[in-house]
Design an enzyme around this catalytic site. Structure first.
Site, PDB file in Angstrom:
ATOM      1  N   ARG A  17       8.129  32.546 -12.197  1.00 18.56           N
ATOM      2  CA  ARG A  17       7.046  31.719 -11.637  1.00 18.56           C
ATOM      3  C   ARG A  17       7.603  30.491 -10.922  1.00 18.56           C
ATOM      4  O   ARG A  17       7.089  30.093  -9.877  1.00 18.56           O
ATOM      5  CB  ARG A  17       6.077  31.301 -12.757  1.00 18.56           C
ATOM      6  CG  ARG A  17       5.212  32.467 -13.227  1.00 18.56           C
ATOM      7  CD  ARG A  17       4.578  32.177 -14.568  1.00 18.56           C
ATOM      8  NE  ARG A  17       3.557  31.152 -14.500  1.00 18.56           N
ATOM      9  CZ  ARG A  17       3.206  30.385 -15.548  1.00 18.56           C
ATOM     10  NH1 ARG A  17       3.811  30.517 -16.705  1.00 18.56           N
ATOM     11  NH2 ARG A  17       2.247  29.499 -15.419  1.00 18.56           N
ATOM     12  N   ARG A  35       2.784  25.019 -24.627  1.00 17.13           N
ATOM     13  CA  ARG A  35       1.367  25.233 -24.277  1.00 17.13           C
ATOM     14  C   ARG A  35       0.761  26.374 -25.090  1.00 17.13           C
ATOM     15  O   ARG A  35       1.348  27.439 -25.225  1.00 17.13           O
ATOM     16  CB  ARG A  35       1.269  25.550 -22.774  1.00 17.13           C
ATOM     17  CG  ARG A  35      -0.126  25.896 -22.315  1.00 17.13           C
ATOM     18  CD  ARG A  35      -0.315  25.606 -20.857  1.00 17.13           C
ATOM     19  NE  ARG A  35       0.458  26.493 -19.980  1.00 17.13           N
ATOM     20  CZ  ARG A  35       0.449  26.366 -18.645  1.00 17.13           C
ATOM     21  NH1 ARG A  35      -0.256  25.424 -18.061  1.00 17.13           N
ATOM     22  NH2 ARG A  35       1.161  27.200 -17.900  1.00 17.13           N
TER      23      ARG A  35
HETATM   24  P1  AMP Z   1      -1.938  30.148 -12.984  1.00 17.00           P
HETATM   25  O1  AMP Z   1      -2.884  30.170 -14.134  1.00 17.00           O
HETATM   26  O2  AMP Z   1      -2.469  29.385 -11.797  1.00 17.00           O
HETATM   27  O3  AMP Z   1      -0.556  29.698 -13.366  1.00 17.00           O
HETATM   28  O4  AMP Z   1      -1.796  31.651 -12.474  1.00 17.00           O
HETATM   29  C1  AMP Z   1      -1.303  32.669 -13.317  1.00 17.00           C
HETATM   30  C2  AMP Z   1      -0.823  33.853 -12.504  1.00 17.00           C
HETATM   31  O5  AMP Z   1      -1.926  34.406 -11.755  1.00 17.00           O
HETATM   32  C3  AMP Z   1       0.227  33.559 -11.450  1.00 17.00           C
HETATM   33  O6  AMP Z   1       1.544  33.519 -11.979  1.00 17.00           O
HETATM   34  C4  AMP Z   1       0.023  34.718 -10.492  1.00 17.00           C
HETATM   35  O7  AMP Z   1       0.538  35.923 -11.027  1.00 17.00           O
HETATM   36  C5  AMP Z   1      -1.495  34.851 -10.478  1.00 17.00           C
HETATM   37  N1  AMP Z   1      -2.100  33.979  -9.452  1.00 17.00           N
HETATM   38  C6  AMP Z   1      -2.950  32.940  -9.658  1.00 17.00           C
HETATM   39  N2  AMP Z   1      -3.309  32.369  -8.509  1.00 17.00           N
HETATM   40  C7  AMP Z   1      -2.666  33.052  -7.534  1.00 17.00           C
HETATM   41  C8  AMP Z   1      -2.603  32.935  -6.119  1.00 17.00           C
HETATM   42  N3  AMP Z   1      -3.283  31.976  -5.458  1.00 17.00           N
HETATM   43  N4  AMP Z   1      -1.835  33.832  -5.435  1.00 17.00           N
HETATM   44  C9  AMP Z   1      -1.154  34.799  -6.068  1.00 17.00           C
HETATM   45  N5  AMP Z   1      -1.150  34.955  -7.396  1.00 17.00           N
HETATM   46  C10 AMP Z   1      -1.897  34.094  -8.136  1.00 17.00           C
END
Ligand code: AMP
Length: 215
Positions: A171, A127
């Protein structure tokens, strides 16, 4: 239409959310995108969230719940929204329910995109995204026309800090421990629709549309 897209990193939540925005004209609410912007802007929120995100850890519930509350109160979310990457924990889901209820609303469907782990790793490692306009590519499956450059704005594409191997492991663990239990939570409410997230984006979109239509 009030939807939640659930799935591990690399399941295609962002890709499908963008397709639904085009199809239904309701906004994508991605907590990840909002947090990445806050980090870029150097805001207080960004300073708190940045180190956790880079390590692949979840940001505290109260911070993300606050973000989503504010975002869903914007006028463009009145007709519906697609939540992408939120909720990620049971307390977040409970707060979401409560917040929607207070406004006389409720979720209509929760779509869980299911993808085997090897495919997730393949997708995440390839990605690349545009730091300027957020477009997302894959070095093999969806390469830009000119290698390493965004088709739309020409900026040099980058790999997300948290898409590097060490953070990806964290993650995935966070997903398994804290987010996967949401499937049971929403299944009990009769909201969960499981969709196979492997295949061409158009085919997955069709399956999502069908699932939403069945509700
Ligand atoms: P994503 O782009 O959805 O993969 O999010 C990237 C990172 O943002 C995640 O690995 C978390 O560190 C943080 N993050 C995003 N959404 C959330 C959520 N709903 N709760 C907690 N951390 C979040």
């Amino acid at each position: 239409m009030n939807l939640v897209l659930l799935g591990p990193p690399g399941a295609g939540k962002g890709t499908q959310a963008k397709r639904m925005v085009a199809r239904w004209g309701i906004p994508q609410v991605s907590t990840g995108d909002i947090l990445r912007q806050a980090v870029k802007d150097g805001t207080e929120l960004g300073k708190q969230a940045g180190p956790l995100m880079a390590a692949g850890k979840l940001v505290p519930d109260d911070l993300v719940v606050g973000i989503v509350k504010d975002r869903l109160l914007q006028p463009d979310a009145a007709k519906g929204f697609i939540l992408d990457g939120f909720p990620r924990t049971i307390p977040q889901a409970e707060k979401l329910d409560e917040g929607l209820r207070n406004h006389g609303k409720a979720l209509d469907a929760v779509i869980s995109l299911e993808v085997p782990i090897e495919t997730l790793v393949e997708r995440i490692s390839g990605r690349r995204s545009c730091p300027r306009d957020g477009s997302v590519y894959h070095v093999v499956q969806n390469p830009p026309r000119r290698e390493g450059l965004c088709d739309l704005c020409g900026a040099a594409l980058v790999q997300r800090e948290d898409d590097k191997a060490e953070s990806v492991r964290t993650r995935m663990q966070a997903y398994a421990a804290q987010t996967a239990p949401l499937k049971e939570f929403y299944a009990r409410k009769g909201l969960l629709h499981v969709v196979d997230g492997v295949g061409a984006p158009e085919a997955i979109e069709a399956a999502v549309v069908q699932a939403v239509g069945r509700r």
